[in-house]
Design a protein around this motif. Structure first.
Motif, PDB file in Angstrom:
ATOM      1  N   MET A 102       0.878  -1.163   0.000  1.00 32.35           N
ATOM      2  CA  MET A 102       0.000   0.000   0.000  1.00 32.35           C
ATOM      3  C   MET A 102       0.916   1.214   0.000  1.00 32.35           C
ATOM      4  N   THR A 103       0.684   2.116  -0.955  1.00 27.68           N
ATOM      5  CA  THR A 103       1.557   3.273  -1.129  1.00 27.68           C
ATOM      6  C   THR A 103       0.748   4.549  -1.048  1.00 27.68           C
ATOM      7  N   SER A 104       1.269   5.542  -0.317  1.00 28.03           N
ATOM      8  CA  SER A 104       0.586   6.828  -0.240  1.00 28.03           C
ATOM      9  C   SER A 104       0.930   7.652  -1.477  1.00 28.03           C
ATOM     10  N   TYR A 105      -0.028   8.476  -1.905  1.00 29.92           N
ATOM     11  CA  TYR A 105       0.162   9.257  -3.124  1.00 29.92           C
ATOM     12  C   TYR A 105      -0.266  10.691  -2.866  1.00 29.92           C
ATOM     13  N   PRO A 106       0.551  11.643  -3.351  1.00 34.62           N
ATOM     14  CA  PRO A 106       1.848  11.461  -3.989  1.00 34.62           C
ATOM     15  C   PRO A 106       2.859  10.901  -2.997  1.00 34.62           C
ATOM     16  N   SER A 143       5.941   5.965   3.585  1.00 32.78           N
ATOM     17  CA  SER A 143       5.275   6.178   2.292  1.00 32.78           C
ATOM     18  C   SER A 143       4.654   4.903   1.735  1.00 32.78           C
ATOM     19  N   ASN A 144       5.110   3.707   2.197  1.00 31.11           N
ATOM     20  CA  ASN A 144       4.496   2.461   1.745  1.00 31.11           C
ATOM     21  C   ASN A 144       4.734   1.350   2.751  1.00 31.11           C
ATOM     22  N   SER A 145       3.914   0.313   2.671  1.00 30.28           N
ATOM     23  CA  SER A 145       4.030  -0.806   3.593  1.00 30.28           C
ATOM     24  C   SER A 145       3.390  -2.037   2.970  1.00 30.28           C
ATOM     25  N   ARG A 146       3.995  -3.200   3.236  1.00 33.32           N
ATOM     26  CA  ARG A 146       3.481  -4.452   2.695  1.00 33.32           C
ATOM     27  C   ARG A 146       2.253  -4.890   3.490  1.00 33.32           C
TER      28      ARG A 146
END
Length: 200
Positions: free
Chosen positions: A122-126, A155-158
């Motif tokens: 899961m990635t945050s955007y921007p 900014s992201n995590s599995r």
């Protein structure tokens, strides 16, 4: 001949008679009861002490990879309370806009999204530090998420089935709790609860 205007046979107008007055009172009571029932229905007050619960249904994902959201109370009522939701959405690489009311799944890449699937991440955007994994038992609340995001944002995590995250949207407009429920055709079913953020 007797003048019909002045004779003993003159009749009073209907509304000045006893029957007319009773009819008017009955009509007034009916109008008041009807108005009260309408207000009761519109305000959503019921037997549960004043809170109207979500009764909407979740739509199935479409071929474009989107899913519907459950009907919920207004986001403005969720500043410190139980939050708006939960919403059930399809999480894909097109992403989810958590600032929308209700949150929505993008059918195509959309710059308004806040999180997206980068292949089990899961990635945050921007690309900014907008999410944090919740490792405690139970679901996080608004203050839990604010504290976690202020101390452990990334900014992201599995993710895996059952993973829970706190997410902050751009400009701290909203904060959300996101739970990964199960894989679905085209993505993952996620359950989302949204609160107003610190900037709202």
């Amino acid at each position: 001949m007797t003048d019909p205007q002045h004779g003993s046979g003159r009749r009073e107008p209907f509304w000045q008679t006893m029957a007319g007055m009773l009819t008017a009172v009955a009509a007034l009571i009916t109008a008041i009861v009807g108005a009260a029932a309408f207000v009761h229905q519109v305000d959503g007050f019921g037997a549960d002490g004043g809170q109207q619960t979500s009764t909407g249904t979740t739509a199935t994902p479409s071929s474009a990879g989107t899913a519907g959201a459950q009907a919920t109370p207004s986001r403005a009522a969720a500043v410190e309370g139980a939050g708006a939701g939960p919403y059930e959405l399809l999480f894909t690489n097109n992403g989810v806009d958590l600032d929308a009311d209700p949150p929505k799944v993008a059918a195509v890449p959309d710059p308004s999204i806040d999180i997206y699937d980068a292949g089990t991440l899961m990635t945050s955007y921007p690309a900014w530090s907008g999410l944090a994994k919740w490792a405690q038992p139970g679901a996080p609340q608004r203050q839990d998420c604010l504290a976690l995001l202020n101390s452990s944002a990334t900014s992201n995590s599995r993710y895996v089935k059952g993973s829970r995250y706190c997410v902050r949207t751009q400009g701290d407009q909203h904060v959300a709790a996101v739970e990964f429920v199960e894989p679905m055709s085209g993505g993952w079913k996620i359950r989302v609860t949204v609160w107003l953020g610190t900037a709202s």
